[in-house]
Design a protein around this motif. Structure first.
Motif, PDB file in Angstrom:
ATOM      1  N   GLU A   1      -3.057  -2.693   2.185  1.00 41.50           N
ATOM      2  CA  GLU A   1      -2.169  -1.562   1.894  1.00 41.50           C
ATOM      3  C   GLU A   1      -1.231  -1.301   3.063  1.00 41.50           C
ATOM      4  O   GLU A   1      -0.047  -0.990   2.876  1.00 41.50           O
ATOM      5  CB  GLU A   1      -2.997  -0.316   1.585  1.00 41.50           C
ATOM      6  CG  GLU A   1      -3.710  -0.374   0.240  1.00 41.50           C
ATOM      7  CD  GLU A   1      -4.657   0.788   0.029  1.00 41.50           C
ATOM      8  OE1 GLU A   1      -4.927   1.533   1.007  1.00 41.50           O
ATOM      9  OE2 GLU A   1      -5.152   0.960  -1.105  1.00 41.50           O
ATOM     10  N   MET A   2      -1.743  -1.432   4.288  1.00 43.86           N
ATOM     11  CA  MET A   2      -0.895  -1.273   5.462  1.00 43.86           C
ATOM     12  C   MET A   2       0.191  -2.339   5.482  1.00 43.86           C
ATOM     13  O   MET A   2       1.368  -2.042   5.740  1.00 43.86           O
ATOM     14  CB  MET A   2      -1.741  -1.349   6.735  1.00 43.86           C
ATOM     15  CG  MET A   2      -0.952  -1.137   8.037  1.00 43.86           C
ATOM     16  SD  MET A   2       0.019  -2.549   8.625  1.00 43.86           S
ATOM     17  CE  MET A   2      -1.285  -3.748   8.934  1.00 43.86           C
TER      18      MET A   2
ATOM     19  N   SER B   1       2.903  -1.528   3.205  1.00 42.98           N
ATOM     20  CA  SER B   1       3.761  -0.420   3.659  1.00 42.98           C
ATOM     21  C   SER B   1       4.850  -0.865   4.621  1.00 42.98           C
ATOM     22  O   SER B   1       5.882  -0.190   4.742  1.00 42.98           O
ATOM     23  CB  SER B   1       2.906   0.671   4.319  1.00 42.98           C
ATOM     24  OG  SER B   1       2.444   0.248   5.594  1.00 42.98           O
ATOM     25  N   ILE B   2       4.644  -1.993   5.315  1.00 46.28           N
ATOM     26  CA  ILE B   2       5.652  -2.428   6.294  1.00 46.28           C
ATOM     27  C   ILE B   2       6.572  -3.530   5.750  1.00 46.28           C
ATOM     28  O   ILE B   2       7.541  -3.906   6.421  1.00 46.28           O
ATOM     29  CB  ILE B   2       5.000  -2.908   7.605  1.00 46.28           C
ATOM     30  CG1 ILE B   2       4.077  -4.095   7.371  1.00 46.28           C
ATOM     31  CG2 ILE B   2       4.244  -1.755   8.268  1.00 46.28           C
ATOM     32  CD1 ILE B   2       3.461  -4.649   8.651  1.00 46.28           C
TER      33      ILE B   2
ATOM     34  N   LYS C   1      -7.678  -1.625   2.711  1.00 43.47           N
ATOM     35  CA  LYS C   1      -6.848  -0.739   3.531  1.00 43.47           C
ATOM     36  C   LYS C   1      -5.860  -1.542   4.359  1.00 43.47           C
ATOM     37  O   LYS C   1      -4.714  -1.131   4.548  1.00 43.47           O
ATOM     38  CB  LYS C   1      -7.735   0.117   4.444  1.00 43.47           C
ATOM     39  CG  LYS C   1      -8.599   1.117   3.722  1.00 43.47           C
ATOM     40  CD  LYS C   1      -7.764   2.223   3.073  1.00 43.47           C
ATOM     41  CE  LYS C   1      -7.197   3.180   4.100  1.00 43.47           C
ATOM     42  NZ  LYS C   1      -6.500   4.322   3.472  1.00 43.47           N
TER      43      LYS C   1
END
Length: 316
Positions: A236-237, A240-241, A233
């Protein structure tokens, strides 16, 4: 094995695999030669065989070809024989120098072929390889498989290529057998290796971070496996950035941070505290901590963490 027998073997293999309406007919499947049968090279050859392409293989240690021959590939006795079997030649050896040494065994027989290199190396090595190919009348594509051997042939596996555009266009359908996410980066022959180096720079630091986390948990008697879902997770974060950080870097605009240099710098003390408590070696973080200190000294405390790119770029 004589070439006629090789052709018959490849045709029979294609006919046996045919039957799925979405697959190419046997006449449309291009013969392919794969030179170099390490873990990745074997995976490449296997993907071609499974897709019904008449596949010829060669490896310095001939025993490595046995599983592929059992699947229907044809084992060539020499590099020259392997190259004569197919216009499209895929080479997956350790280095560009090893590739050149192997291909030179074919002499003038390499002329007129399309060469795709999927070995490790640098942009300089790719340019050197492109020059060699041009001198020998060979169309050249360099590429990179951005996944593990077991992922070769899957729809979401990424491979990217650079070099001769016509060679890519003519062979794209065949190359897509190796991975559904097949990308052409451009005519410059070293682009695949340039992106491979740039993307690959994240691998070891990310894994070391996970290994550090695992060491912290093991120090408390907790299994590393319990860390996996939370780490996924977290990654994945981070993914995303990345677009936002890339935009900041491209614009050289670092004054509206999601996370500042100062925040990261203050975390150094916490890193040392947890390291002492868990009795783990954090010396691998020293260069990162030094980079943060340099950024503070340059007055970047309130800048985005992405401004570290300016410290990584050497000035004339």
């Amino acid at each position: 094995m004589e070439r006629n027998d090789q052709s018959k073997s490849g045709l029979l293999l294609s006919e046996n695999i045919a039957g799925d309406g979405d697959m190419m007919s046997s006449e449309e499947r291009m013969p392919v030669t794969v030179i170099g049968l390490g873990n990745m090279g074997s995976a490449l050859a296997e993907a071609f065989v499974r897709a019904g392409h008449p596949t010829t293989v060669w490896n310095r240690s001939a025993v490595k070809a046995a599983p592929l021959v059992a699947m229907g590939a044809v084992q060539a006795d020499t590099v020259a024989d392997a190259i004569s079997a197919s216009i499209l030649v895929i080479v997956c050896l350790t280095t560009y120098d090893a590739t050149i040494q192997a291909l030179e065994q074919a002499g003038a027989g390499i002329t007129g072929h399309t060469l795709v290199t999927l070995n490790s190396g640098t942009p300089f090595g790719a340019r050197k390889m492109a020059d060699w190919a041009a001198e020998h009348g060979v169309r050249f594509l360099d590429g990179a498989v951005k996944n593990v051997p077991s992922a070769v042939g899957k729809p979401d596996t990424l491979l990217y290529y650079s070099g001769d555009k016509a060679a890519f266009d003519d062979n794209e359908t065949t190359l897509r057998v190796l991975g559904g996410d097949t990308v052409y980066l451009g005519e410059e022959p070293d682009l695949a290796k340039l992106y491979e180096a740039a993307v690959g720079a994240t691998l070891l630091p990310a894994l070391l971070g996970f290994f550090q986390g695992a060491a912290i948990l093991k120090a408390r008697g907790l299994p590393a496996s319990t860390l996996v879902p939370y780490s996924i997770k977290w990654l994945e974060m981070i993914g995303s950035i990345l677009p936002s950080y890339a935009d900041e870097i491209d614009a050289s605009e670092y004054t509206k941070p999601f996370a500042s240099i100062g925040i990261m710098y203050e975390g150094i003390a916490y890193d040392h505290e947890i390291g002492e408590e868990a009795n783990i070696d954090l010396s691998w973080q020293a260069p990162m901590h030094n980079l943060l200190r340099r950024a503070i000294e340059e007055g970047r405390k309130d800048h985005s963490i992405s401004s570290l790119v300016e410290l990584l770029r050497k000035r004339e």
